[in-house]
Design a protein around this motif. Structure first.
Motif, PDB file in Angstrom:
ATOM      1  N   PRO A 265       0.834  -1.211   0.000  1.00  0.00           N
ATOM      2  CA  PRO A 265       0.000   0.000   0.000  1.00  0.00           C
ATOM      3  C   PRO A 265       0.866   1.258   0.000  1.00  0.00           C
ATOM      4  O   PRO A 265       1.989   1.255   0.519  1.00  0.00           O
ATOM      5  N   LYS A 266       0.318   2.319  -0.572  1.00  0.00           N
ATOM      6  CA  LYS A 266       1.035   3.592  -0.569  1.00  0.00           C
ATOM      7  C   LYS A 266       1.256   4.050   0.854  1.00  0.00           C
ATOM      8  O   LYS A 266       2.325   4.567   1.200  1.00  0.00           O
ATOM      9  N   ILE A 267       0.239   3.874   1.695  1.00  0.00           N
ATOM     10  CA  ILE A 267       0.334   4.210   3.120  1.00  0.00           C
ATOM     11  C   ILE A 267      -0.289   3.059   3.916  1.00  0.00           C
ATOM     12  O   ILE A 267      -1.392   2.607   3.596  1.00  0.00           O
ATOM     13  N   PHE A 268       0.406   2.591   4.935  1.00  0.00           N
ATOM     14  CA  PHE A 268      -0.121   1.529   5.784  1.00  0.00           C
ATOM     15  C   PHE A 268      -1.216   2.093   6.688  1.00  0.00           C
ATOM     16  O   PHE A 268      -1.016   3.102   7.364  1.00  0.00           O
ATOM     17  N   THR A 269      -2.374   1.438   6.699  1.00  0.00           N
ATOM     18  CA  THR A 269      -3.470   1.833   7.574  1.00  0.00           C
ATOM     19  C   THR A 269      -3.895   0.624   8.409  1.00  0.00           C
ATOM     20  O   THR A 269      -3.530  -0.503   8.122  1.00  0.00           O
ATOM     21  N   GLY A 270      -4.695   0.881   9.440  1.00  0.00           N
ATOM     22  CA  GLY A 270      -5.159  -0.217  10.273  1.00  0.00           C
ATOM     23  C   GLY A 270      -4.107  -0.665  11.269  1.00  0.00           C
ATOM     24  O   GLY A 270      -3.133   0.039  11.543  1.00  0.00           O
ATOM     25  N   ASN A 271      -4.296  -1.869  11.792  1.00  0.00           N
ATOM     26  CA  ASN A 271      -3.419  -2.385  12.847  1.00  0.00           C
ATOM     27  C   ASN A 271      -2.347  -3.332  12.319  1.00  0.00           C
ATOM     28  O   ASN A 271      -1.621  -3.937  13.109  1.00  0.00           O
ATOM     29  N   GLU A 272      -2.260  -3.492  10.999  1.00  0.00           N
ATOM     30  CA  GLU A 272      -1.269  -4.386  10.415  1.00  0.00           C
ATOM     31  C   GLU A 272      -0.609  -3.724   9.211  1.00  0.00           C
ATOM     32  O   GLU A 272      -1.176  -2.825   8.588  1.00  0.00           O
ATOM     33  N   ARG A 273       0.602  -4.206   8.914  1.00  0.00           N
ATOM     34  CA  ARG A 273       1.301  -3.790   7.692  1.00  0.00           C
ATOM     35  C   ARG A 273       1.475  -5.042   6.829  1.00  0.00           C
ATOM     36  O   ARG A 273       2.196  -5.957   7.215  1.00  0.00           O
ATOM     37  N   ASN A 274       0.816  -5.070   5.685  1.00  0.00           N
ATOM     38  CA  ASN A 274       0.836  -6.244   4.821  1.00  0.00           C
ATOM     39  C   ASN A 274       1.453  -5.914   3.471  1.00  0.00           C
ATOM     40  O   ASN A 274       1.078  -4.916   2.837  1.00  0.00           O
ATOM     41  N   VAL A 275       2.393  -6.756   3.024  1.00  0.00           N
ATOM     42  CA  VAL A 275       2.948  -6.656   1.681  1.00  0.00           C
ATOM     43  C   VAL A 275       2.914  -8.045   1.049  1.00  0.00           C
ATOM     44  O   VAL A 275       2.770  -9.059   1.747  1.00  0.00           O
ATOM     45  N   TYR A 276       3.094  -8.092  -0.289  1.00  0.00           N
ATOM     46  CA  TYR A 276       2.921  -9.348  -1.023  1.00  0.00           C
ATOM     47  C   TYR A 276       4.088  -9.516  -1.988  1.00  0.00           C
ATOM     48  O   TYR A 276       4.373  -8.632  -2.801  1.00  0.00           O
ATOM     49  N   LEU A 277       4.755 -10.678  -1.892  1.00  0.00           N
ATOM     50  CA  LEU A 277       5.991 -10.912  -2.634  1.00  0.00           C
ATOM     51  C   LEU A 277       5.898 -12.130  -3.534  1.00  0.00           C
ATOM     52  O   LEU A 277       5.343 -13.160  -3.158  1.00  0.00           O
ATOM     53  N   SER A 278       6.452 -11.984  -4.723  1.00  0.00           N
ATOM     54  CA  SER A 278       6.716 -13.132  -5.597  1.00  0.00           C
ATOM     55  C   SER A 278       8.147 -12.983  -6.066  1.00  0.00           C
ATOM     56  O   SER A 278       8.501 -12.007  -6.733  1.00  0.00           O
ATOM     57  N   GLY A 279       8.995 -13.927  -5.699  1.00  0.00           N
ATOM     58  CA  GLY A 279      10.408 -13.824  -6.032  1.00  0.00           C
ATOM     59  C   GLY A 279      11.252 -13.777  -4.771  1.00  0.00           C
ATOM     60  O   GLY A 279      10.949 -14.448  -3.778  1.00  0.00           O
ATOM     61  N   GLU A 280      12.270 -12.939  -4.792  1.00  0.00           N
ATOM     62  CA  GLU A 280      13.209 -12.891  -3.666  1.00  0.00           C
ATOM     63  C   GLU A 280      13.446 -11.450  -3.235  1.00  0.00           C
ATOM     64  O   GLU A 280      13.575 -10.554  -4.061  1.00  0.00           O
ATOM     65  N   ALA A 281      13.502 -11.241  -1.910  1.00  0.00           N
ATOM     66  CA  ALA A 281      13.742  -9.896  -1.380  1.00  0.00           C
ATOM     67  C   ALA A 281      14.319  -9.981   0.021  1.00  0.00           C
ATOM     68  O   ALA A 281      14.057 -10.930   0.768  1.00  0.00           O
ATOM     69  N   PHE A 282      15.118  -8.951   0.356  1.00  0.00           N
ATOM     70  CA  PHE A 282      15.666  -8.818   1.709  1.00  0.00           C
ATOM     71  C   PHE A 282      14.938  -7.663   2.378  1.00  0.00           C
ATOM     72  O   PHE A 282      14.896  -6.541   1.859  1.00  0.00           O
ATOM     73  N   PHE A 283      14.347  -7.932   3.550  1.00  0.00           N
ATOM     74  CA  PHE A 283      13.526  -6.947   4.249  1.00  0.00           C
ATOM     75  C   PHE A 283      14.257  -6.419   5.489  1.00  0.00           C
ATOM     76  O   PHE A 283      14.846  -7.189   6.246  1.00  0.00           O
ATOM     77  N   GLU A 284      14.164  -5.107   5.691  1.00  0.00           N
ATOM     78  CA  GLU A 284      14.590  -4.476   6.940  1.00  0.00           C
ATOM     79  C   GLU A 284      13.397  -3.657   7.431  1.00  0.00           C
ATOM     80  O   GLU A 284      13.044  -2.645   6.824  1.00  0.00           O
ATOM     81  N   ILE A 285      12.792  -4.130   8.499  1.00  0.00           N
ATOM     82  CA  ILE A 285      11.503  -3.607   8.923  1.00  0.00           C
ATOM     83  C   ILE A 285      11.652  -2.577  10.043  1.00  0.00           C
ATOM     84  O   ILE A 285      12.339  -2.803  11.034  1.00  0.00           O
ATOM     85  N   SER A 286      10.976  -1.453   9.859  1.00  0.00           N
ATOM     86  CA  SER A 286      10.934  -0.418  10.885  1.00  0.00           C
ATOM     87  C   SER A 286      10.150  -0.925  12.086  1.00  0.00           C
ATOM     88  O   SER A 286       9.070  -1.491  11.941  1.00  0.00           O
ATOM     89  N   LYS A 287      10.686  -0.732  13.282  1.00  0.00           N
ATOM     90  CA  LYS A 287      10.076  -1.275  14.499  1.00  0.00           C
ATOM     91  C   LYS A 287       8.775  -0.544  14.841  1.00  0.00           C
ATOM     92  O   LYS A 287       8.726   0.676  14.876  1.00  0.00           O
ATOM     93  N   ASN A 288       7.729  -1.341  15.091  1.00  0.00           N
ATOM     94  CA  ASN A 288       6.451  -0.808  15.543  1.00  0.00           C
ATOM     95  C   ASN A 288       5.654  -1.953  16.163  1.00  0.00           C
ATOM     96  O   ASN A 288       4.879  -2.625  15.476  1.00  0.00           O
ATOM     97  N   PRO A 289       5.858  -2.217  17.467  1.00  0.00           N
ATOM     98  CA  PRO A 289       5.195  -3.360  18.123  1.00  0.00           C
ATOM     99  C   PRO A 289       3.678  -3.334  18.010  1.00  0.00           C
ATOM    100  O   PRO A 289       3.033  -4.387  18.053  1.00  0.00           O
ATOM    101  N   LYS A 290       3.068  -2.157  17.877  1.00  0.00           N
ATOM    102  CA  LYS A 290       1.620  -2.055  17.787  1.00  0.00           C
ATOM    103  C   LYS A 290       1.097  -2.367  16.398  1.00  0.00           C
ATOM    104  O   LYS A 290      -0.107  -2.507  16.206  1.00  0.00           O
TER     105      LYS A 290
END
Length: 371
Positions: free
Chosen positions: A175-200
């Motif tokens: 999504p252009k901007i994450f809304t709601g209580n979750e951050r969801n992305v969708y992958l096909s292939g290979e990627a390395f993720f570095e996720i910004s911390k947000n326990p909520k």
């Protein structure tokens, strides 16, 4: 009449005069074709509405809701009549086939057909959920999609500050901007993720058959559509992995992975293999990328050298004022930080209103020198 963007049922399309005109006479006076292309998730409903029109032979004049309901009811009655006739024919055949040889033959034929149908239509689908299926079935609109058709990795920065290093022949929807209580992305292939911390707001990566849940960490997922396995490898932090099927059925415990641990999901058998030491698995250890090996702990290191390390890890190019920063040295820890956060920390440490801009894989550092 409802705005077409609110159409959720076949009846909504059938009651729209401009839609019926487009279907019956191919006169697209209201931009239906362009609207359908812009809303691919509604394309299935458009096609079903078209088939209903053909089945009902709907006239081009205005149709009231009462006439629409009557036409739908008439079509359903035709369908039910056909099904009843088919059932009657089946009963006659069963009454006629009383000989034991014919019964045995029928059982054998039914058994062979069952095996064929299962192997060709169900078996393959039970262990394979494609990226396109998952994305197309989502309710949310406005997803952005990054497709890497180049021969080198591409950096993708998400709205929460997380960064994704997308490998060639891979694609990511987010999504252009994450809304709601979750951050969801969708992958096909290979990627390395570095996720910004947000326990909520936990972060979920949907990669074909598996879902990886994190709060703030770095990890790699390899989930190509044409390969038999899906792999998850953790560099820092902790992730939890579960299958898409298990989430829908509320079954199976989450598999927890810690740093330098990995998981291999075998599509054919629907099995998970947890690897507690990646150095003991030749396939995974040989696939480790630069970003997973380089250290981001710096003690009195020239800024120019730090930039070279980032260039090597992320396959980016950094343009910076070399003379102004020639004597600048930094002591800092950039581990477990997304790329944008790494650049912010460096610029803040340099001082003198230092800043950066980022355009794809090109990064520009603006600075007048060290403090």
């Amino acid at each position: 009449m409802k705005e077409r963007n609110q159409y959720r049922e076949i009846e909504d399309f059938l009651a729209d005069e401009s839609f019926r005109l487009w279907m019956r006479s191919k006169k697209d006076l209201s931009g239906w074709e362009e609207w359908t292309l812009e809303h691919p998730k509604r394309a299935k409903l458009v096609e079903e509405a078209r088939l209903w029109l053909l089945a009902m032979k709907v006239p081009d004049n205005n149709m009231s809701q009462e006439k629409l309901n009557a036409a739908l009811q008439s079509t359903w009655m035709k369908i039910e009549k056909t099904e009843q006739e088919s059932k009657m024919e089946l009963k006659l055949i069963q009454l006629w086939s009383t000989a034991w040889v014919r019964k045995i033959a029928a059982v054998l034929v039914f058994g062979l057909l069952s095996v064929y149908v299962y192997n060709n239509y169900f078996a393959s689908k039970t262990y394979y959920s494609s990226y396109d299926e998952i994305v197309n079935n989502l309710d949310e609109d406005g997803l952005l999609e990054q497709i890497n058709n180049s021969n080198k990795p591409q950096i993708v920065t998400l709205s929460d500050g997380s960064s994704v290093l997308l490998q060639p022949k891979s694609k990511l929807s987010y999504p252009k901007i994450f809304t709601g209580n979750e951050r969801n992305v969708y992958l096909s292939g290979e990627a390395f993720f570095e996720i910004s911390k947000n326990p909520k707001k936990p972060f979920f990566v949907h990669a074909n058959e598996i879902v990886t849940k994190v709060v703030g960490t770095s990890f790699r997922i390899k989930a190509y559509a044409n390969q038999s396995n899906v792999e998850v490898l953790v560099r820092t932090g902790k992730v939890k992995v579960k299958s898409e099927k298990a989430i829908r059925n509320s079954s199976q415990e989450e598999i927890v992975l810690l740093p330098n641990q990995a998981l291999r999901f075998t599509r054919k058998d629907q099995t998970f293999d947890k690897i507690t030491d990646i150095t003991m698995d030749k396939s995974i250890s040989s696939s480790v990328k630069s970003i997973e090996q380089l250290s981001f702990e710096f003690t009195d290191i020239p800024v120019s050298q730090i930039f070279k390390t980032i260039e090597q890890a992320y396959s980016v190019e950094i343009d910076f004022p070399q003379q102004e920063l020639e004597k600048c040295h930094l002591t800092t820890s950039l581990s477990d930080q997304p790329l944008p956060e790494k650049l912010k920390i460096i610029c803040k440490s340099i001082g003198n209103n230092s800043s950066y801009t980022m355009n794809g894989n090109q990064i520009t550092i603006l600075s007048k020198g060290c403090n």
